[in-house]
Design a protein around this motif. Structure first.
Motif, PDB file in Angstrom:
ATOM      1  N   ASN A  77       0.487   1.117 -16.244  1.00  0.00           N
ATOM      2  CA  ASN A  77       0.248   2.598 -16.120  1.00  0.00           C
ATOM      3  C   ASN A  77      -0.094   2.911 -14.785  1.00  0.00           C
ATOM      4  O   ASN A  77      -0.642   4.143 -14.517  1.00  0.00           O
ATOM      5  N   VAL A  78      -0.128   2.121 -13.784  1.00  0.00           N
ATOM      6  CA  VAL A  78      -0.565   2.252 -12.581  1.00  0.00           C
ATOM      7  C   VAL A  78       0.516   1.984 -11.340  1.00  0.00           C
ATOM      8  O   VAL A  78       0.714   0.643 -11.460  1.00  0.00           O
ATOM      9  N   THR A  79       0.458   2.719 -10.354  1.00  0.00           N
ATOM     10  CA  THR A  79       1.274   2.431  -9.134  1.00  0.00           C
ATOM     11  C   THR A  79       0.601   2.999  -7.888  1.00  0.00           C
ATOM     12  O   THR A  79      -0.095   3.953  -7.982  1.00  0.00           O
ATOM     13  N   PHE A  80       0.701   2.289  -6.743  1.00  0.00           N
ATOM     14  CA  PHE A  80       0.270   2.572  -5.378  1.00  0.00           C
ATOM     15  C   PHE A  80       1.678   2.420  -4.616  1.00  0.00           C
ATOM     16  O   PHE A  80       2.391   1.720  -4.761  1.00  0.00           O
ATOM     17  N   LYS A  81       1.679   3.715  -3.868  1.00  0.00           N
ATOM     18  CA  LYS A  81       2.865   3.821  -2.763  1.00  0.00           C
ATOM     19  C   LYS A  81       2.034   4.182  -1.696  1.00  0.00           C
ATOM     20  O   LYS A  81       1.101   4.875  -1.451  1.00  0.00           O
ATOM     21  N   VAL A  82       2.699   3.973  -0.640  1.00  0.00           N
ATOM     22  CA  VAL A  82       1.930   3.936   0.895  1.00  0.00           C
ATOM     23  C   VAL A  82       3.419   4.840   1.660  1.00  0.00           C
ATOM     24  O   VAL A  82       4.646   4.564   1.225  1.00  0.00           O
ATOM     25  N   CYS A  83       2.962   5.568   2.380  1.00  0.00           N
ATOM     26  CA  CYS A  83       3.953   6.419   3.221  1.00  0.00           C
ATOM     27  C   CYS A  83       4.846   5.749   4.104  1.00  0.00           C
ATOM     28  O   CYS A  83       4.364   5.077   5.155  1.00  0.00           O
ATOM     29  N   GLN A  84       5.982   5.551   3.999  1.00  0.00           N
ATOM     30  CA  GLN A  84       6.942   4.565   4.971  1.00  0.00           C
ATOM     31  C   GLN A  84       6.719   5.216   6.419  1.00  0.00           C
ATOM     32  O   GLN A  84       6.656   4.789   7.444  1.00  0.00           O
ATOM     33  N   ARG A  93       4.828   4.958  12.098  1.00  0.00           N
ATOM     34  CA  ARG A  93       4.226   5.466  13.012  1.00  0.00           C
ATOM     35  C   ARG A  93       3.066   4.395  13.672  1.00  0.00           C
ATOM     36  O   ARG A  93       2.950   4.593  15.018  1.00  0.00           O
ATOM     37  N   TYR A  94       2.441   3.694  12.879  1.00  0.00           N
ATOM     38  CA  TYR A  94       1.567   2.632  13.628  1.00  0.00           C
ATOM     39  C   TYR A  94       2.106   1.334  13.587  1.00  0.00           C
ATOM     40  O   TYR A  94       1.605   0.269  13.919  1.00  0.00           O
ATOM     41  N   LYS A  95       3.535   1.139  13.513  1.00  0.00           N
ATOM     42  CA  LYS A  95       4.510  -0.082  13.555  1.00  0.00           C
ATOM     43  C   LYS A  95       3.997  -1.246  12.594  1.00  0.00           C
ATOM     44  O   LYS A  95       3.806  -2.234  13.248  1.00  0.00           O
ATOM     45  N   LEU A  96       3.795  -0.821  11.383  1.00  0.00           N
ATOM     46  CA  LEU A  96       3.230  -1.772  10.416  1.00  0.00           C
ATOM     47  C   LEU A  96       4.603  -2.394   9.598  1.00  0.00           C
ATOM     48  O   LEU A  96       4.977  -1.304   9.115  1.00  0.00           O
ATOM     49  N   PRO A  97       4.643  -3.604   9.514  1.00  0.00           N
ATOM     50  CA  PRO A  97       5.753  -3.698   8.547  1.00  0.00           C
ATOM     51  C   PRO A  97       5.557  -3.854   6.917  1.00  0.00           C
ATOM     52  O   PRO A  97       4.212  -3.855   6.589  1.00  0.00           O
ATOM     53  N   THR A  98       6.180  -3.686   6.170  1.00  0.00           N
ATOM     54  CA  THR A  98       5.848  -3.848   4.672  1.00  0.00           C
ATOM     55  C   THR A  98       5.279  -5.098   4.237  1.00  0.00           C
ATOM     56  O   THR A  98       4.483  -5.225   3.175  1.00  0.00           O
ATOM     57  N   SER A  99       5.504  -6.237   5.005  1.00  0.00           N
ATOM     58  CA  SER A  99       4.827  -7.609   4.795  1.00  0.00           C
ATOM     59  C   SER A  99       3.279  -7.599   4.883  1.00  0.00           C
ATOM     60  O   SER A  99       2.648  -8.438   4.357  1.00  0.00           O
ATOM     61  N   SER A 100       2.802  -6.631   5.470  1.00  0.00           N
ATOM     62  CA  SER A 100       1.398  -6.204   5.854  1.00  0.00           C
ATOM     63  C   SER A 100       0.582  -5.740   4.591  1.00  0.00           C
ATOM     64  O   SER A 100      -0.548  -5.728   4.323  1.00  0.00           O
ATOM     65  N   LEU A 101       1.287  -5.298   3.551  1.00  0.00           N
ATOM     66  CA  LEU A 101       0.892  -4.577   2.300  1.00  0.00           C
ATOM     67  C   LEU A 101       0.296  -5.504   1.381  1.00  0.00           C
ATOM     68  O   LEU A 101       0.916  -6.628   1.284  1.00  0.00           O
ATOM     69  N   ILE A 102      -0.762  -5.036   0.730  1.00  0.00           N
ATOM     70  CA  ILE A 102      -1.237  -5.801  -0.417  1.00  0.00           C
ATOM     71  C   ILE A 102      -0.159  -5.823  -1.437  1.00  0.00           C
ATOM     72  O   ILE A 102       0.708  -4.896  -1.612  1.00  0.00           O
ATOM     73  N   PRO A 103       0.027  -7.172  -2.068  1.00  0.00           N
ATOM     74  CA  PRO A 103       1.030  -7.065  -3.093  1.00  0.00           C
ATOM     75  C   PRO A 103       0.867  -6.265  -4.156  1.00  0.00           C
ATOM     76  O   PRO A 103      -0.344  -6.010  -4.542  1.00  0.00           O
ATOM     77  N   GLY A 104       1.945  -5.591  -4.601  1.00  0.00           N
ATOM     78  CA  GLY A 104       2.116  -4.480  -5.800  1.00  0.00           C
ATOM     79  C   GLY A 104       1.932  -3.416  -5.279  1.00  0.00           C
ATOM     80  O   GLY A 104       2.085  -1.980  -5.917  1.00  0.00           O
ATOM     81  N   VAL A 105       1.811  -3.056  -3.737  1.00  0.00           N
ATOM     82  CA  VAL A 105       1.909  -1.472  -3.123  1.00  0.00           C
ATOM     83  C   VAL A 105       3.224  -1.547  -2.666  1.00  0.00           C
ATOM     84  O   VAL A 105       3.935  -2.229  -2.015  1.00  0.00           O
ATOM     85  N   GLY A 106       4.102  -0.353  -3.146  1.00  0.00           N
ATOM     86  CA  GLY A 106       5.415   0.198  -2.836  1.00  0.00           C
ATOM     87  C   GLY A 106       5.439   1.130  -1.876  1.00  0.00           C
ATOM     88  O   GLY A 106       4.272   1.420  -1.319  1.00  0.00           O
ATOM     89  N   THR A 107       6.600   1.389  -1.224  1.00  0.00           N
ATOM     90  CA  THR A 107       6.621   2.511  -0.215  1.00  0.00           C
ATOM     91  C   THR A 107       7.523   3.822  -0.915  1.00  0.00           C
ATOM     92  O   THR A 107       8.199   3.772  -1.892  1.00  0.00           O
ATOM     93  N   VAL A 108       7.148   4.824  -0.291  1.00  0.00           N
ATOM     94  CA  VAL A 108       8.116   6.061  -0.653  1.00  0.00           C
ATOM     95  C   VAL A 108       8.217   6.648   1.053  1.00  0.00           C
ATOM     96  O   VAL A 108       7.600   6.149   2.066  1.00  0.00           O
ATOM     97  N   PRO A 109       9.330   7.306   1.204  1.00  0.00           N
ATOM     98  CA  PRO A 109       9.752   7.612   2.488  1.00  0.00           C
ATOM     99  C   PRO A 109       8.672   8.702   3.064  1.00  0.00           C
ATOM    100  O   PRO A 109       8.314   8.553   4.431  1.00  0.00           O
ATOM    101  N   ASP A 110       8.025   9.591   2.410  1.00  0.00           N
ATOM    102  CA  ASP A 110       7.174  10.372   2.847  1.00  0.00           C
ATOM    103  C   ASP A 110       6.051  10.903   1.796  1.00  0.00           C
ATOM    104  O   ASP A 110       6.548  10.970   0.563  1.00  0.00           O
ATOM    105  N   GLY A 111       4.799  10.279   2.113  1.00  0.00           N
ATOM    106  CA  GLY A 111       3.754  10.621   1.108  1.00  0.00           C
ATOM    107  C   GLY A 111       3.484  11.897   0.637  1.00  0.00           C
ATOM    108  O   GLY A 111       3.245  12.403  -0.656  1.00  0.00           O
ATOM    109  N   ILE A 112       3.516  12.867   1.409  1.00  0.00           N
ATOM    110  CA  ILE A 112       3.271  14.165   1.054  1.00  0.00           C
ATOM    111  C   ILE A 112       4.488  14.987   0.201  1.00  0.00           C
ATOM    112  O   ILE A 112       4.296  15.464  -0.576  1.00  0.00           O
ATOM    113  N   LEU A 113       5.489  14.486   0.658  1.00  0.00           N
ATOM    114  CA  LEU A 113       6.692  14.790  -0.160  1.00  0.00           C
ATOM    115  C   LEU A 113       6.751  14.093  -1.544  1.00  0.00           C
ATOM    116  O   LEU A 113       6.968  14.967  -2.790  1.00  0.00           O
ATOM    117  N   GLU A 114       6.198  12.926  -1.851  1.00  0.00           N
ATOM    118  CA  GLU A 114       5.995  12.388  -3.161  1.00  0.00           C
ATOM    119  C   GLU A 114       4.859  13.142  -3.927  1.00  0.00           C
ATOM    120  O   GLU A 114       5.416  13.402  -5.038  1.00  0.00           O
TER     121      GLU A 114
END
Length: 137
Positions: A88-95, A100-121
């Motif tokens: 029942n829990v999800t973690f999303k980060v703004c792509q 903007r900070y030139k960070l790859p998704t491989s730098s994320l903690i396992p279990g964190v997904g991405t969304v195109p735009d955090g505000i729009l999400e």
């Protein structure tokens, strides 16, 4: 004897009320780079996810809060990784923030997904009837 009967009646009544609480859906908005805000947000989502297992919770992280979801910088990485395993829990980060900070998704903690735009999400979730909590100081 009377006090124990009243206590038992109150306990049963409160359990019945708790059992009837309808499921909710809540999106948490985290933009602060403050570690204290990250820790507080994790406490909130953890308590709620455990207290209301039939409800859904999503934390959206963007802007200055990116350290919260980065393997090598997060002060809540262990808690976040464990909570992300819950149904029942999800973690999303703004792509866009990652880009903007030139960070790859491989730098994320396992279990964190991405969304195109955090505000729009967050806006989409609110349009779908999700409650909103802004985590800040």
């Amino acid at each position: 004897m009377k006090k124990s009967v009243l206590f038992l009646f109150g306990l049963i009544l409160s359990m019945a009320v708790y059992a009837q609480t309808p499921p909710v859906k809540i999106v948490f908005d985290v933009t602060s780079g403050e570690e204290g805000v990250h820790q507080s947000a994790m406490r909130h989502i953890s308590v709620m996810a455990n207290q209301y297992p039939d409800s859904e919770f999503e934390m959206v992280v963007y802007s200055s809060a990116l350290d919260m979801v980065l393997k090598d910088k997060s002060s809540v990485s262990k808690e976040l990784e464990e909570l992300a395993k819950k149904e029942n829990v999800t973690f999303k980060v703004c792509q866009m923030s990652l880009d903007r900070y030139k960070l790859p998704t491989s730098s994320l903690i396992p279990g964190v997904g991405t969304v195109p735009d955090g505000i729009l999400e967050i806006i989409k979730k609110q349009q779908e009837g999700w409650g909103y909590i802004k985590e800040s100081k």
